[in-house]
Design an enzyme around this catalytic site. Sequence first.
Site, PDB file in Angstrom:
ATOM      1  N   GLU A 259       0.890  -1.166   0.000  1.00  0.00           N
ATOM      2  CA  GLU A 259       0.000   0.000   0.000  1.00  0.00           C
ATOM      3  C   GLU A 259       0.923   1.210   0.000  1.00  0.00           C
ATOM      4  O   GLU A 259       1.643   1.456   0.959  1.00  0.00           O
ATOM      5  CB  GLU A 259      -0.894  -0.016   1.237  1.00  0.00           C
ATOM      6  CG  GLU A 259      -1.828  -1.206   1.236  1.00  0.00           C
ATOM      7  CD  GLU A 259      -2.740  -1.274   2.460  1.00  0.00           C
ATOM      8  OE1 GLU A 259      -2.622  -0.429   3.351  1.00  0.00           O
ATOM      9  OE2 GLU A 259      -3.567  -2.193   2.501  1.00  0.00           O
ATOM     10  N   CYS A 292      -2.167   9.288   3.392  1.00  0.00           N
ATOM     11  CA  CYS A 292      -1.994   8.790   2.019  1.00  0.00           C
ATOM     12  C   CYS A 292      -3.249   8.949   1.176  1.00  0.00           C
ATOM     13  O   CYS A 292      -3.177   9.135  -0.034  1.00  0.00           O
ATOM     14  CB  CYS A 292      -1.584   7.328   2.050  1.00  0.00           C
ATOM     15  SG  CYS A 292      -2.769   6.284   2.928  1.00  0.00           S
TER      16      CYS A 292
HETATM   17  P1  NAD Z   1       8.902   4.696   3.959  1.00  0.00           P
HETATM   18  O1  NAD Z   1       8.751   3.917   2.706  1.00  0.00           O
HETATM   19  O2  NAD Z   1      10.081   5.576   4.106  1.00  0.00           O
HETATM   20  O3  NAD Z   1       8.967   3.706   5.220  1.00  0.00           O
HETATM   21  C1  NAD Z   1       7.950   2.783   5.500  1.00  0.00           C
HETATM   22  C2  NAD Z   1       8.533   1.642   6.308  1.00  0.00           C
HETATM   23  O4  NAD Z   1       9.482   0.962   5.507  1.00  0.00           O
HETATM   24  C3  NAD Z   1       9.258   2.065   7.576  1.00  0.00           C
HETATM   25  O5  NAD Z   1       8.989   1.135   8.606  1.00  0.00           O
HETATM   26  C4  NAD Z   1      10.724   1.976   7.176  1.00  0.00           C
HETATM   27  O6  NAD Z   1      11.559   1.711   8.258  1.00  0.00           O
HETATM   28  C5  NAD Z   1      10.692   0.794   6.232  1.00  0.00           C
HETATM   29  N1  NAD Z   1      11.804   0.761   5.264  1.00  0.00           N
HETATM   30  C6  NAD Z   1      12.487   1.799   4.716  1.00  0.00           C
HETATM   31  N2  NAD Z   1      13.427   1.343   3.876  1.00  0.00           N
HETATM   32  C7  NAD Z   1      13.342  -0.008   3.864  1.00  0.00           C
HETATM   33  C8  NAD Z   1      14.032  -1.042   3.174  1.00  0.00           C
HETATM   34  N3  NAD Z   1      15.033  -0.786   2.322  1.00  0.00           N
HETATM   35  N4  NAD Z   1      13.671  -2.323   3.408  1.00  0.00           N
HETATM   36  C9  NAD Z   1      12.661  -2.607   4.244  1.00  0.00           C
HETATM   37  N5  NAD Z   1      11.966  -1.678   4.943  1.00  0.00           N
HETATM   38  C10 NAD Z   1      12.305  -0.395   4.757  1.00  0.00           C
HETATM   39  O7  NAD Z   1       7.545   5.473   4.152  1.00  0.00           O
HETATM   40  P2  NAD Z   1       7.162   6.506   5.296  1.00  0.00           P
HETATM   41  O8  NAD Z   1       7.871   7.786   5.049  1.00  0.00           O
HETATM   42  O9  NAD Z   1       7.329   5.832   6.621  1.00  0.00           O
HETATM   43  O10 NAD Z   1       5.602   6.680   5.045  1.00  0.00           O
HETATM   44  C11 NAD Z   1       5.062   7.602   4.171  1.00  0.00           C
HETATM   45  C12 NAD Z   1       4.598   6.927   2.905  1.00  0.00           C
HETATM   46  O11 NAD Z   1       3.687   5.870   3.219  1.00  0.00           O
HETATM   47  C13 NAD Z   1       3.848   7.868   1.977  1.00  0.00           C
HETATM   48  O12 NAD Z   1       4.222   7.644   0.651  1.00  0.00           O
HETATM   49  C14 NAD Z   1       2.382   7.450   2.199  1.00  0.00           C
HETATM   50  O13 NAD Z   1       1.508   7.768   1.161  1.00  0.00           O
HETATM   51  C15 NAD Z   1       2.534   5.981   2.382  1.00  0.00           C
HETATM   52  N6  NAD Z   1       1.352   5.419   3.047  1.00  0.00           N
HETATM   53  C16 NAD Z   1       0.496   4.665   2.303  1.00  0.00           C
HETATM   54  C17 NAD Z   1      -0.652   4.138   2.892  1.00  0.00           C
HETATM   55  C18 NAD Z   1      -1.619   3.303   2.084  1.00  0.00           C
HETATM   56  O14 NAD Z   1      -2.480   2.671   2.682  1.00  0.00           O
HETATM   57  N7  NAD Z   1      -1.524   3.275   0.777  1.00  0.00           N
HETATM   58  C19 NAD Z   1      -0.917   4.388   4.233  1.00  0.00           C
HETATM   59  C20 NAD Z   1      -0.032   5.179   4.954  1.00  0.00           C
HETATM   60  C21 NAD Z   1       1.113   5.684   4.348  1.00  0.00           C
END
Ligand code: NAD
Length: 489
Positions: A259, A292
Amino acid sequence: MTTGTESTATVRGQEVSTEHYIGGSRVASEATFEDRAPYSRELLADVARGGKAEAEAAAQAAEKAFPEWAALGAAGRSPYLHRLADLIDENVERIAEVECDDMAMLIRSLKARVIGRGARNYRSYADLAVAYEERDWSSNGTWNRVQRMPAGPAAVITPWNAPFMLSTWKTAPALAAGCTVVLKPPEWAPLSCSMLAELADEAGLPAGVFNVLQGIGEEAGAALVARPEMRRISFTGSPETGRLIATTAAGNLVPFTAELGGKNPLIVFADADLEAAAQKAAGQYDDAGQVCLAGTRLLVEESVLDEFTKLFKSKAAEHVLGDPRDDATTVSPLIHPDHLSRVEGFVDRARDAGDKIVIGGRPSDAGELFYEPTLVEPASNDSEIVQREVFGPVLTLQTFADEAEAIELANSTEYGLSGIVYTASAERAERVGRAVRAGTVWVNTFLVRDLTAPFGGIGISGIGREGGDYALDFYSDLKTLQILDGTTE
Ligand code: NAD
């Protein structure tokens, strides 16, 4: 990696473990990372910084616990999940207090709906998994059965906006389907997920069924998704991270659901209740726009632009930026200095490129991490501010001449998470609802969702669907059994 005396942080009087939760025990790491409150900027906790060793331990604990948890069947697992749901309900205030300091969502939203949704997720999957475990029928002289077999240990990775609720949205169906789980919480708001581990323990979930691996995404998260024990990977976060994890999942041939971000249209037709549409549009600044699903691209029918803009501006001007705990506050700070820089960068580049800043456009003096509610009229639909997710208090305003142009603009980005339509016409609601390319479209409402409905994105907004039995499918391997009639007693 050590076990022994547990390290905790005290946040608003609540003791929260700062360690991993692996195999039913709290486990420390030698390294830690700092977790600061977005509003006060105080150091809340030094949290265990997991790496390869901790990811391996968590994955192995989940693998060891899997056979017994799977063998319980959906009905056998259900009481554990109901107990966990009850415990979440009993602890809403505590969790809300901690999450408010940790990620700065408005305390009244956390208490009234966001944390309680975690209990609803668990309760609904505790029942749904039982209802959907198997299906049988007869055809062509055979008796047929489709059985949902639990897939194995699942890696669950969640973002920092609403971390508790979003973690339950994934862990509830995974556990209900019979998977064991390793949850990697977000490093910018890791504490409420630690409380979920505490409640899972109290609910009596067997050791290793639910594990929490704390740490930085590129370290703990990357190590976890690469573990060979993981048979499912479920991720919510940015498209950039989604791409990286998808590569690892592909290498291990592991099903992956994502997501991801949104750049969602909020379409206002001239026949709409403009007051309601403007209220909803301007209300989206509340969690500093870090949602999001938010309708960040306002698309307004030309003939009502002036009236809509006037209403929108007056409602946006009512916002009060401040302490997320104050009743008067309507807009909270951004999560982290790096995120503030990201939001600033988007708006500064828009200004430099000739987009018009209608309101806001700069950091606010309300506090270190505040950014003013901002509205931008882009010079073109190709502007970066229209085409890329900002994930901050920044909306764009564009006009359309007719329904066809509204749909064309709505579908003109690479994203496809949600769409919001304001109209008084049932026929138009039906037509536009069908035509907007998104996982969810709301008409004259926003963010209400039936938990049994599918949820996910199109394009770079996601892969796969969660929600209802769609999530149970993901966490299961489906098996068909056929027996020739008359060959068994
Ligand atoms: P992010 O992708 O930076 O991080 C999300 C998670 O992934 C964190 O726990 C982070 O530690 C982990 N992560 C980062 N790099 C990784 C890697 N290389 N391998 C494995 N895990 C890793 O996102 P964010 O800044 O925490 O969140 C914001 C984003 O999330 C926005 O784009 C938002 O739209 C999206 N979001 C989407 C939904 C949905 O339901 N579609 C809901 C909430 C947030």
